[in-house]
Design a protein around this motif. Sequence first.
Motif, PDB file in Angstrom:
ATOM      1  N   SER A 252       0.866  -1.182   0.000  1.00 60.71           N
ATOM      2  CA  SER A 252       0.000   0.000   0.000  1.00 60.71           C
ATOM      3  C   SER A 252       0.895   1.221   0.000  1.00 60.71           C
ATOM      4  O   SER A 252       1.807   1.334   0.823  1.00 60.71           O
ATOM      5  N   ARG A 253       0.648   2.125  -0.918  1.00 56.47           N
ATOM      6  CA  ARG A 253       1.506   3.293  -1.075  1.00 56.47           C
ATOM      7  C   ARG A 253       0.662   4.564  -1.075  1.00 56.47           C
ATOM      8  O   ARG A 253      -0.392   4.627  -1.699  1.00 56.47           O
ATOM      9  N   SER A 254       1.173   5.583  -0.354  1.00 55.59           N
ATOM     10  CA  SER A 254       0.555   6.905  -0.371  1.00 55.59           C
ATOM     11  C   SER A 254       1.211   7.716  -1.477  1.00 55.59           C
ATOM     12  O   SER A 254       2.413   7.989  -1.426  1.00 55.59           O
ATOM     13  N   VAL A 255       0.432   8.076  -2.478  1.00 51.63           N
ATOM     14  CA  VAL A 255       0.976   8.824  -3.605  1.00 51.63           C
ATOM     15  C   VAL A 255       1.498  10.184  -3.156  1.00 51.63           C
ATOM     16  O   VAL A 255       2.561  10.640  -3.592  1.00 51.63           O
ATOM     17  N   SER A 256       0.780  10.850  -2.262  1.00 46.36           N
ATOM     18  CA  SER A 256       1.232  12.160  -1.776  1.00 46.36           C
ATOM     19  C   SER A 256       2.535  12.040  -1.006  1.00 46.36           C
ATOM     20  O   SER A 256       3.423  12.887  -1.110  1.00 46.36           O
ATOM     21  N   SER A 257       2.687  10.956  -0.237  1.00 42.59           N
ATOM     22  CA  SER A 257       3.927  10.764   0.520  1.00 42.59           C
ATOM     23  C   SER A 257       5.102  10.486  -0.404  1.00 42.59           C
ATOM     24  O   SER A 257       6.215  10.969  -0.174  1.00 42.59           O
TER      25      SER A 257
END
Length: 376
Positions: free
Chosen positions: A247-252
């Motif tokens: 799971s990846r946060s695009v903003s991060s």
Amino acid sequence: EQIGRPGSTAAGGRFTGWRVPLGSLFSARLRWSLAGLGLAVLVLTGASMVVTGEHPLHAAYVTLLDLFAINDPIDQGKARQILQLLNGLIGLLILPVLVAATLEAFGTFRSASTLRRPPRGLAGHVVLLGLGKIGTRVLARLHEMNVPVVCVEEDPEARGIALARRLRVPCVIGDVTDEGVLEAAKIGRASALLAVTSVDATNLEAALYARSLHPLLRVSLRLFDDDFATAVYRTLRAAHPGALTRSRSVSSLAAPAFAGAMMGRQVLGAIPVERRVLLFAALDVAGRAELEGRTVAEAFHPGSWRVIALDTSGPAERAPDPASPGGQGGGGLVWDLHPGYVLRPEDRVVLAATRHGLGSLLGRRRREDGSRTSGT
């Protein structure tokens, strides 16, 4: 993206692009039928030449007249009459084959503007959920890597629909939260699910439902909030320890790139590593107590930063980015530093650091500069 792809500049003659795409217009069975009828016509033409002793062109002309049933009945011996009957029989077979060829060609041209459905025996593919900005780029990249893909999109006018139609990629139009949508994408036989819509709840719900159908399915989620992405990652990993979950946060992931642009290329790049982001930054040693006067080994701070290269160019020759064409082009960087090398104030180093470590290092420099100014 502008680099030529393999096969895009294949060598060929003057008429290389004039090849007729028969394989896309007619099925293999129909092509074999046409080839068989053509061979039968050649055989009948040869038999007519043997029986009548006529010129090959005239024998072919008479054979075609018999095939199309426009020749008069003849009385030239039994052999010639048998040939005429055989020609009439072959002519009856030509009509349905020609009709089938016409219908197949019409169907091919009609379906060229429609979306493909997933093939019945498809397996080992990647299910791509969402054909927005991110999904379109992911689809193009997977197609370049020759990875079989099935797309799922709710909006039939989404940005990536035109690309999927042009690449002939199977698509399923529908809400992924509805029953039967993921089943239509053959999720039970897929190798991975990429949920890259802009709605976190949709991505998470699709991942949970896909895992209920395929417990060992590899899942990659696009999420906005980094804390929520971390919680989802840990929960799915605990619920399905035998499967791969990301799971990846695009903003991060995008934040370091924006920070690097705002800081004048002080941050050179960023690499996501599991739930963290590893930054590469170019910093001057002067005024940094953690670096100035210390050896490379002493300047190493586990979990925060590490010196990995030294910029040997002079202060007047340095560019904001040591690897940029305006600088040394990477030639002024020394990567194999001795652990005992003492960092001098005029040196500039390249660090590999975490976000927290780099922020702490920059923050201390600002606090020290502020205290010196106020003291003066």
